[in-house]
Design a protein around this motif. Structure first.
Motif, PDB file in Angstrom:
ATOM      1  N   LEU A 186       0.870  -1.171   0.000  1.00 12.67           N
ATOM      2  CA  LEU A 186       0.000   0.000   0.000  1.00 12.67           C
ATOM      3  C   LEU A 186       0.906   1.220   0.000  1.00 12.67           C
ATOM      4  O   LEU A 186       1.795   1.348   0.846  1.00 12.67           O
ATOM      5  N   GLU A 187       0.699   2.093  -0.963  1.00  8.75           N
ATOM      6  CA  GLU A 187       1.521   3.282  -1.116  1.00  8.75           C
ATOM      7  C   GLU A 187       0.663   4.520  -0.881  1.00  8.75           C
ATOM      8  O   GLU A 187      -0.362   4.702  -1.540  1.00  8.75           O
ATOM      9  N   VAL A 188       1.090   5.356   0.036  1.00  4.68           N
ATOM     10  CA  VAL A 188       0.339   6.562   0.378  1.00  4.68           C
ATOM     11  C   VAL A 188       0.876   7.739  -0.434  1.00  4.68           C
ATOM     12  O   VAL A 188       2.069   7.809  -0.755  1.00  4.68           O
ATOM     13  N   TRP A 189      -0.028   8.665  -0.771  1.00  6.74           N
ATOM     14  CA  TRP A 189       0.368   9.856  -1.520  1.00  6.74           C
ATOM     15  C   TRP A 189       1.027  10.856  -0.577  1.00  6.74           C
ATOM     16  O   TRP A 189       0.477  11.198   0.478  1.00  6.74           O
ATOM     17  N   LEU A 190       2.231  11.288  -0.932  1.00  3.34           N
ATOM     18  CA  LEU A 190       2.946  12.312  -0.177  1.00  3.34           C
ATOM     19  C   LEU A 190       3.056  13.563  -1.053  1.00  3.34           C
ATOM     20  O   LEU A 190       3.899  13.612  -1.965  1.00  3.34           O
ATOM     21  N   PRO A 191       2.204  14.554  -0.815  1.00  4.06           N
ATOM     22  CA  PRO A 191       2.220  15.738  -1.684  1.00  4.06           C
ATOM     23  C   PRO A 191       3.530  16.505  -1.648  1.00  4.06           C
ATOM     24  O   PRO A 191       3.922  17.122  -2.642  1.00  4.06           O
ATOM     25  N   GLY A 192       4.232  16.486  -0.506  1.00  2.00           N
ATOM     26  CA  GLY A 192       5.509  17.182  -0.432  1.00  2.00           C
ATOM     27  C   GLY A 192       6.529  16.608  -1.401  1.00  2.00           C
ATOM     28  O   GLY A 192       7.305  17.328  -2.025  1.00  2.00           O
ATOM     29  N   GLN A 193       6.516  15.266  -1.532  1.00  3.88           N
ATOM     30  CA  GLN A 193       7.413  14.600  -2.468  1.00  3.88           C
ATOM     31  C   GLN A 193       6.808  14.484  -3.858  1.00  3.88           C
ATOM     32  O   GLN A 193       7.509  14.199  -4.832  1.00  3.88           O
ATOM     33  N   GLY A 194       5.475  14.664  -3.920  1.00  9.27           N
ATOM     34  CA  GLY A 194       4.798  14.564  -5.204  1.00  9.27           C
ATOM     35  C   GLY A 194       4.776  13.152  -5.758  1.00  9.27           C
ATOM     36  O   GLY A 194       4.772  12.944  -6.974  1.00  9.27           O
TER      37      GLY A 194
END
Length: 425
Positions: A336-344
């Motif tokens: 499961l991969e979560v979205w990290l907006p800081g890393q995009g």
């Protein structure tokens, strides 16, 4: 651990599985070791039988006053007594060589696992949630975190690289996440809470596949015990050397523990921030099931991990790992991969694997089916909630322009109704 008998019965299928893992054929070499071991055993058994027969015949020859025959038989027995210890040592040596070779080989992938050398060949199964939008410049967690209590500098001063001192608001969030994860897994998904040892013996590490191959990724104590890299080790080994009854299964365990990893194989990766640490906390899931339930259990376990992310309102996706990206003991893995907006980009936050009977063979963990005969159980493990990475996801997805971080609704009861983490002045 692989069964040499199954390799003997179908060496082509074994080599085909290794090829999918990107490995060269090994069946011929393994079978040569096995043949040598079996030949020694056969000679040893024949020698033992002949020694017993000759010993009896000596008495008969002496009773018949046939000294020549008795002397010849005694000479034969003396030769056998010299040869037998040599054969016993050869049996131990060949057995150890075969087991050592088998122990170094990873589990074979299930048929539906996509083939490929690395993460670029992983397969998207489904995406969930909506990526947040921001009207201000997005920050990464290592920029947001220090004002909330992620003290990277003091952690490094105390213990070195990849250690962080967590204090204040971040410490409260850390504690809340751990308790939330345990509550979801125990109350809503039927896992039994366990407080396991954080240090284990060689046998436990061998049972789940960390030893002997991955010793450099572990921390060892001065008395020879190992600090657990995940409570999967302690929880799975609960059934080590046991024969369970069918009505005891399935077993489902969870534990919130510190985890310790030297990250020797991750040099240069994620050196900044809180993603890849030598010490972190995780709520682990482990299931012990009969073989005919492992497929459904893998889906069930992954759904439990997805439920945690959904309740926290985090966008994520499920990936099926390819053959080259799976762990040593896994036959199939969902990340499961979560979205990290800081890393995009998406980053792994949970990994759920079925190990079929691979770990059970290493642990000799079995159950009695309807026929009453012992058979190996299937083992599964998954990350219910990795506290550090979950904190990273919340900091980045719930960041506010003023440096504060909103608290997901599901976590607020664990923070006495607090709905926002404010940066220190």
């Amino acid at each position: 651990m692989h069964d040499i008998r199954l390799i003997r019965e179908n060496p082509e299928a074994f080599d085909a599985g290794l090829q999918r893992r990107g490995l060269s054929p090994m069946a011929a070499d393994l079978l040569a070791l096995d043949e040598k071991r079996r030949a020694v055993i056969t000679e040893l058994q024949a020698g033992q039988t002949r020694r017993n027969e000759a010993s009896k015949a000596i008495g008969a020859a002496k009773a018949a006053k046939d000294e020549a025959t008795a002397q010849a038989l005694m000479a034969e027995v003396a030769t056998l007594k010299t040869r037998m210890p040599e054969l016993e040592e050869e049996e131990r040596t060949t057995e150890a060589a075969l087991n050592e070779a088998l122990a170094a080989i990873p589990n074979l992938p299930l048929a539906d696992v996509p083939e490929g050398p690395d993460e670029d060949d992983n397969e998207l199964v489904a995406a969930h949630g909506t990526q947040p939008t921001f009207t201000f410049a997005i920050k990464e967690h290592d920029v947001i975190g220090p004002a909330l209590g992620l003290d990277f500098e003091t952690g490094a001063a105390l213990a070195g690289a990849r250690f962080t001192l967590v204090r204040g608001a971040a410490a409260r969030l850390n504690r809340a996440l751990g308790q939330f994860g345990l509550d979801v897994l125990t109350r809503d998904h039927g896992y039994e809470e366990v407080v396991p040892p954080l240090m284990v013996r060689d046998e436990a590490m061998f049972g789940t596949g960390q030893l002997p191959k991955f010793a450099e990724d572990l921390f060892q104590t001065t008395d020879g015990r190992w600090l657990i890299p995940t409570s999967e080790v302690s929880l799975t080994n609960i059934v080590r050397e046991k024969i369970l009854s069918a009505d005891e299964l399935p077993l489902r365990f969870t534990a919130l523990t510190p985890c310790f990893r030297s990250e020797a194989g991750a040099a240069g990766r994620d050196t900044r921030g809180f993603i890849r640490q030598h010490q972190f906390e995780k709520a682990e899931m482990v299931s012990i099931v009969p073989p005919d339930q492992s497929e459904a259990e893998h889906e069930r376990m992954t759904a439990a991990a997805e439920d945690v992310l959904t309740r926290l309102g985090l966008p994520f996706r499920r990936m099926k790992l390819c053959t080259g990206d799976m762990g040593f003991s896994a036959a199939r893995t969902y990340d499961l991969e979560v979205w990290l907006p800081g890393q995009g980009r998406y980053r792994e936050i949970s990994s759920c694997s079925t190990c079929t009977d691979f770990q059970a063979r290493r642990m000799n963990a079995r159950y009695r089916g309807e026929d009453g005969k012992p058979a190996f159980v299937h083992t599964l493990n998954g990350s219910g909630l990795v506290v550090g990475r979950m904190m990273v996801a919340i900091l980045e997805n719930y960041q506010q322009e003023d440096g504060s971080v909103a608290i997901p609704d599901a976590l607020q009861p664990y923070l006495r109704g607090l709905n926002r983490l404010e940066p220190a002045i």
